[in-house]
Design a protein around this motif. Structure first.
Motif, PDB file in Angstrom:
ATOM      1  N   ARG A  46       0.833  -1.195   0.000  1.00  0.00           N
ATOM      2  CA  ARG A  46       0.000   0.000   0.000  1.00  0.00           C
ATOM      3  C   ARG A  46       0.875   1.255   0.000  1.00  0.00           C
ATOM      4  N   ASP A 105      -8.846   2.696  -0.395  1.00  0.00           N
ATOM      5  CA  ASP A 105      -7.901   3.004  -1.472  1.00  0.00           C
ATOM      6  C   ASP A 105      -8.671   3.744  -2.550  1.00  0.00           C
ATOM      7  N   ARG A 138      -2.531   3.939   2.826  1.00  0.00           N
ATOM      8  CA  ARG A 138      -1.753   2.927   3.561  1.00  0.00           C
ATOM      9  C   ARG A 138      -2.107   2.938   5.045  1.00  0.00           C
ATOM     10  N   PHE A 141      -2.743  -2.767   4.995  1.00  0.00           N
ATOM     11  CA  PHE A 141      -2.891  -1.428   5.570  1.00  0.00           C
ATOM     12  C   PHE A 141      -2.322  -1.388   6.981  1.00  0.00           C
TER      13      PHE A 141
END
Length: 275
Positions: A4, A177, A227, A247
């Motif tokens: 991420r 995201d 992230r 994450f």
């Protein structure tokens, strides 16, 4: 595990200087329960400092006396490609917040559009990739979805909310995201009509499905920079799933602000400038 990437964000927030629960317009609010403004300020400050520590830009709007819910900045507007779609609140108690936020944006050089239709900003409008997901059912009228589509030129997907505890879209769905190449969300099916559940399942087959425990902790009122994800401490199932997906969940306690029906996302309005 997917790698991420955090991306810089710009947020608008409002200190809860005048925060209290003096009326009831959602199931979380109870005027008979004590509200600790100093604790709310401390919790808000941790959230604010978290964003700064992560390298994000945070602008502040001055709180207005008599508007205790102004701390929930996400409800104040929707900003897409530098264009501001103003909030037009359903309840009279919050109605002055829309013009206050719109004035802040106008004073800071943004192009603003005064909404003709009832909508409560990013509370019910979330951007996922190139698409805007828009909630209706409690606070935002579906007619605003067409107004928003015409203003932004983007696809707007209407979603019907059916559970009063999750009265805004950002209480039942979190954007994890926002990259158009691989958009990802988490959501609580019980917050949506059967038709809207089908739409979400078709569009986001890889979505994280929140548990009852996540939802009850208002865990989906989360903020992700791609992230790192700010989550409610009680959303323990969600935190595990976030780690499994690459994450970094960061628990930030906003329990005092939850007495007004909001968490981290409610306090955070994302300013999406011209691409």
């Amino acid at each position: 595990m997917t790698t991420r990437t955090a991306t810089p964000r710009r947020y608008l927030m409002c200190r809860p200087e005048h925060y209290t629960v003096s009326y009831e317009i959602n199931p979380w609010m109870d005027v008979t329960r004590y509200t600790d403004r100093d604790l709310a300020l401390q919790q808000w400050e941790v959230l604010y400092r978290t964003y700064l520590d992560w390298g994000h830009t945070v602008d502040l709007i001055d709180p207005v006396p008599g508007l205790p819910d102004m701390v929930y900045a996400a409800n104040g507007a929707t900003v897409v490609d530098g264009v501001v779609y103003s909030a037009r609140f359903r309840y009279a108690e919050r109605a002055p917040e829309g013009p206050a936020y719109q004035k802040w944006f106008a004073d800071h050089g943004f192009v603003t559009h005064t909404a003709a239709e009832i909508n409560e900003g990013e509370g019910d409008i979330l951007m996922v990739g190139d698409v805007l997901l828009a909630g209706s059912g409690f606070r935002t009228d579906r007619a605003s979805h067409r107004e928003l589509a015409d203003l932004t030129g983007r696809e707007v997907v209407s979603l019907e909310l059916v559970n009063g505890h999750y009265y805004h879209l950002d209480t039942a769905l979190a954007v994890l995201d926002s990259d158009p190449a691989h958009p990802l969300i988490a959501y609580y099916p019980g917050g949506f009509s059967e038709e809207s559940q089908r739409v979400l399942a078709e569009r986001y087959p890889d979505a994280i499905i929140a548990t009852d425990r996540d939802a009850e902790a208002l865990g989906l009122n989360a903020v992700s920079d791609g992230r790192r994800v700010v989550v409610a401490p009680g959303a323990t199932d969600l935190a595990v799933e976030l780690r499994n997906r690459g994450f970094e969940p960061h628990a930030v306690d906003t329990s005092e602000l939850l007495k007004g029906g909001g968490g981290a996302k409610c306090c955070t309005l994302e300013i999406r400038e011209v691409r």
